[in-house]
Design an enzyme around this catalytic site. Structure first.
Site, PDB file in Angstrom:
ATOM      1  N   SER A  49       0.822  -1.212   0.000  1.00 61.13           N
ATOM      2  CA  SER A  49       0.000   0.000   0.000  1.00 61.13           C
ATOM      3  C   SER A  49       0.855   1.261   0.000  1.00 61.13           C
ATOM      4  O   SER A  49       0.394   2.316  -0.432  1.00 61.13           O
ATOM      5  CB  SER A  49      -0.876   0.050   1.249  1.00 61.13           C
ATOM      6  OG  SER A  49      -1.632  -1.112   1.378  1.00 61.13           O
TER       7      SER A  49
ATOM      8  N   HIS B  62      -1.643  -2.983  -7.076  1.00 56.69           N
ATOM      9  CA  HIS B  62      -2.265  -2.663  -5.778  1.00 56.69           C
ATOM     10  C   HIS B  62      -3.780  -2.801  -5.855  1.00 56.69           C
ATOM     11  O   HIS B  62      -4.459  -1.966  -6.445  1.00 56.69           O
ATOM     12  CB  HIS B  62      -1.869  -1.233  -5.365  1.00 56.69           C
ATOM     13  CG  HIS B  62      -2.390  -0.823  -4.023  1.00 56.69           C
ATOM     14  ND1 HIS B  62      -2.864   0.435  -3.752  1.00 56.69           N
ATOM     15  CD2 HIS B  62      -2.511  -1.515  -2.872  1.00 56.69           C
ATOM     16  CE1 HIS B  62      -3.250   0.494  -2.493  1.00 56.69           C
ATOM     17  NE2 HIS B  62      -3.044  -0.673  -1.934  1.00 56.69           N
TER      18      HIS B  62
ATOM     19  N   GLU C 118      -4.404  -0.161  -8.788  1.00 59.60           N
ATOM     20  CA  GLU C 118      -3.348   0.785  -9.167  1.00 59.60           C
ATOM     21  C   GLU C 118      -2.135  -0.018  -9.660  1.00 59.60           C
ATOM     22  O   GLU C 118      -1.679  -0.927  -8.966  1.00 59.60           O
ATOM     23  CB  GLU C 118      -2.950   1.652  -7.968  1.00 59.60           C
ATOM     24  CG  GLU C 118      -4.046   2.632  -7.558  1.00 59.60           C
ATOM     25  CD  GLU C 118      -3.690   3.429  -6.299  1.00 59.60           C
ATOM     26  OE1 GLU C 118      -4.040   4.610  -6.237  1.00 59.60           O
ATOM     27  OE2 GLU C 118      -3.075   2.869  -5.368  1.00 59.60           O
TER      28      GLU C 118
ATOM     29  N   ASN D 126      -4.495   6.475  -1.627  1.00 55.96           N
ATOM     30  CA  ASN D 126      -4.154   6.756  -0.228  1.00 55.96           C
ATOM     31  C   ASN D 126      -3.514   8.130  -0.060  1.00 55.96           C
ATOM     32  O   ASN D 126      -3.690   8.780   0.974  1.00 55.96           O
ATOM     33  CB  ASN D 126      -3.252   5.647   0.331  1.00 55.96           C
ATOM     34  CG  ASN D 126      -4.042   4.363   0.561  1.00 55.96           C
ATOM     35  OD1 ASN D 126      -5.265   4.392   0.675  1.00 55.96           O
ATOM     36  ND2 ASN D 126      -3.349   3.243   0.615  1.00 55.96           N
TER      37      ASN D 126
HETATM   38  N1  NAD Z   1      -5.806  -4.784   4.227  1.00 52.41           N
HETATM   39  C1  NAD Z   1      -5.972  -3.883   3.275  1.00 52.41           C
HETATM   40  O1  NAD Z   1      -6.945  -3.115   3.278  1.00 52.41           O
HETATM   41  C2  NAD Z   1      -4.969  -3.804   2.141  1.00 52.41           C
HETATM   42  C3  NAD Z   1      -5.373  -3.208   0.937  1.00 52.41           C
HETATM   43  C4  NAD Z   1      -4.465  -3.155  -0.129  1.00 52.41           C
HETATM   44  C5  NAD Z   1      -3.174  -3.651   0.034  1.00 52.41           C
HETATM   45  N2  NAD Z   1      -2.804  -4.196   1.231  1.00 52.41           N
HETATM   46  C6  NAD Z   1      -1.427  -4.729   1.340  1.00 52.41           C
HETATM   47  O2  NAD Z   1      -1.489  -6.136   1.211  1.00 52.41           O
HETATM   48  C7  NAD Z   1      -0.419  -6.729   1.963  1.00 52.41           C
HETATM   49  C8  NAD Z   1      -1.004  -7.763   2.910  1.00 52.41           C
HETATM   50  O3  NAD Z   1      -1.945  -7.138   3.751  1.00 52.41           O
HETATM   51  P1  NAD Z   1      -3.142  -7.933   4.473  1.00 52.41           P
HETATM   52  O4  NAD Z   1      -4.119  -6.910   4.882  1.00 52.41           O
HETATM   53  O5  NAD Z   1      -3.553  -9.108   3.654  1.00 52.41           O
HETATM   54  O6  NAD Z   1      -2.376  -8.461   5.782  1.00 52.41           O
HETATM   55  P2  NAD Z   1      -2.682  -9.683   6.718  1.00 52.41           P
HETATM   56  O7  NAD Z   1      -2.122  -9.330   8.049  1.00 52.41           O
HETATM   57  O8  NAD Z   1      -4.103 -10.133   6.624  1.00 52.41           O
HETATM   58  O9  NAD Z   1      -1.792 -10.866   6.061  1.00 52.41           O
HETATM   59  C9  NAD Z   1      -0.396 -10.818   6.064  1.00 52.41           C
HETATM   60  C10 NAD Z   1       0.181 -12.140   5.581  1.00 52.41           C
HETATM   61  O10 NAD Z   1       1.609 -12.039   5.656  1.00 52.41           O
HETATM   62  C11 NAD Z   1       2.106 -13.237   6.215  1.00 52.41           C
HETATM   63  N3  NAD Z   1       3.400 -12.971   6.819  1.00 52.41           N
HETATM   64  C12 NAD Z   1       3.661 -12.295   7.960  1.00 52.41           C
HETATM   65  N4  NAD Z   1       4.981 -12.282   8.197  1.00 52.41           N
HETATM   66  C13 NAD Z   1       5.561 -12.952   7.171  1.00 52.41           C
HETATM   67  C14 NAD Z   1       6.902 -13.302   6.864  1.00 52.41           C
HETATM   68  N5  NAD Z   1       7.911 -12.953   7.653  1.00 52.41           N
HETATM   69  N6  NAD Z   1       7.128 -13.994   5.719  1.00 52.41           N
HETATM   70  C15 NAD Z   1       6.102 -14.365   4.908  1.00 52.41           C
HETATM   71  N7  NAD Z   1       4.808 -14.080   5.169  1.00 52.41           N
HETATM   72  C16 NAD Z   1       4.563 -13.385   6.290  1.00 52.41           C
HETATM   73  C17 NAD Z   1       1.039 -13.641   7.219  1.00 52.41           C
HETATM   74  O11 NAD Z   1       1.181 -15.005   7.546  1.00 52.41           O
HETATM   75  C18 NAD Z   1      -0.229 -13.343   6.429  1.00 52.41           C
HETATM   76  O12 NAD Z   1      -0.517 -14.413   5.547  1.00 52.41           O
HETATM   77  C19 NAD Z   1       0.317  -5.569   2.632  1.00 52.41           C
HETATM   78  O13 NAD Z   1       1.410  -5.193   1.857  1.00 52.41           O
HETATM   79  C20 NAD Z   1      -0.737  -4.464   2.653  1.00 52.41           C
HETATM   80  O14 NAD Z   1      -0.177  -3.173   2.669  1.00 52.41           O
HETATM   81  C21 NAD Z   1      -3.678  -4.311   2.271  1.00 52.41           C
END
Ligand code: NAD
Length: 285
Positions: A122, A143, A155, A193
């Site tokens: 993000s 994204h 994006e 954002n």
């Molecule tokens: N949640 C949102 O609204 C949103 C929207 C767009 C983009 N994102 C981006 O998507 C990505 C994931 O976000 P999310 O909301 O799914 O998070 P989340 O916390 O739901 O999931 C994170 C994942 O990362 C894994 N993880 C954690 N540490 C790790 C490591 N050391 N090695 C490998 N895997 C590891 C976890 O096991 C989990 O599967 C981030 O980069 C976030 O910025 C999130």
């Protein structure tokens, strides 16, 4: 079915976004391999996608045979090596630059040289991930928004190093998934954002200054701008912790006071009042 040169898509991370991405890509006809650190987490994610699809079948929005076909296109693994044959890998693990860099360095060794390596970050600089690989021209951001199956926008982030072919392939992939793809330079917050968070931050500042109540500000922005929800309801939905890290990343990049998180947000995070997920944020749930 999808009309791109991509056939197999790898998804790294089985969190909120990983599950959504797997569903979106499988729906568009791609073979999807989800990799999580544990097989149990990867399997649980597929079960979660299956549950969501079953609900859609119940509601008559999806044929049972189609749901089965979508699920049949997704496989789960805890082994990074299984991503070797992917044409595109989308990394969607925790928002931590060091962890993402280490993963991109590993992917470089594993994924076939012509494979595109993308991140769903993000806020983090995509070029930093590109530069730990030997194929910086094939690294970009894709994204998605949360929930990925429902949100129309994607994006496409172009770091200085990406080739036109990579950006075109990433855009074609997003379009084939039924999304509206917009290209944006590699700057913290990209488009959405970067514009949304000063507004949310300033809404909290306005409330701190006693200009109006939370409810009045939310009502005003819904009724006056036709927004589906007001800024405080949205902050509670996104999560105050996530919002704070986005603001901090924006402030670090631009040093614009509009991005400097107001004290209330930081204190609420310290107090564990993170919004809907902790049942308490600006509102109680
Ligand atoms: N949640 C949102 O609204 C949103 C929207 C767009 C983009 N994102 C981006 O998507 C990505 C994931 O976000 P999310 O909301 O799914 O998070 P989340 O916390 O739901 O999931 C994170 C994942 O990362 C894994 N993880 C954690 N540490 C790790 C490591 N050391 N090695 C490998 N895997 C590891 C976890 O096991 C989990 O599967 C981030 O980069 C976030 O910025 C999130």
């Amino acid at each position: 079915m999808h009309g791109t040169n991509i056939s197999t898509v790898g998804i790294l991370g089985s969190g909120i976004m990983g599950a959504g991405l797997a569903e979106v890509a499988a729906r568009a006809g791609y073979d999807v391999i989800v990799r999580s650190r544990s097989q149990a987490a990867a399997d649980a994610m597929i079960a979660q996608v299956g549950k969501g699809l079953a609900k859609q079948v119940e509601r008559g929005k999806l044929e049972a045979t189609e749901a089965e076909a979508i699920l049949g296109r997704i496989s789960a693994t805890d082994h990074l090596g299984k991503l070797a044959t992917c044409d595109l890998v989308i990394e969607s693990v925790v928002e931590d630059l060091a962890i993402k860099k280490a993963l991109f360095a590993e992917l470089e060794q594993i994924v076939k040289p012509e494979g595109i390596l993308a991140t769903n970050t993000s806020t983090l600089p995509v070029v930093d991930l590109a530069m730990v690989t030997q194929r910086p021209d094939k690294v970009c951001g894709i994204h998605f928004f949360n929930p990925a199956p429902a949100m129309k926008l994607v994006e496409i982030i172009r770091p200085l190093t990406a080739s036109d072919e990579t950006i075109a392939a990433a855009s074609a992939f997003a379009t084939s998934c039924g999304k509206d793809a917009v290209e944006v330079k590699d700057r913290a917050g990209f488009i959405v954002n970067a514009l949304l968070f000063p507004y949310l931050n300033n809404a909290v500042r306005m409330w701190e200054q006693g200009t109006a109540s939370l409810e009045s500000i939310d009502t005003a922005m819904k009724g006056g701008c036709n927004f589906p929800m007001g800024p405080f309801a949205l902050l509670d939905l996104v999560g105050l912790d996530t919002s704070l890290s986005i603001l901090d990343a924006l402030y670090t990049e631009f040093r614009d006071p509009n991005y400097a998180a107001v004290p209330t947000i930081r204190r609420m995070v310290a107090a564990g009042q993170l919004g809907r997920k902790t049942k308490r944020g600006f509102y109680q749930y």
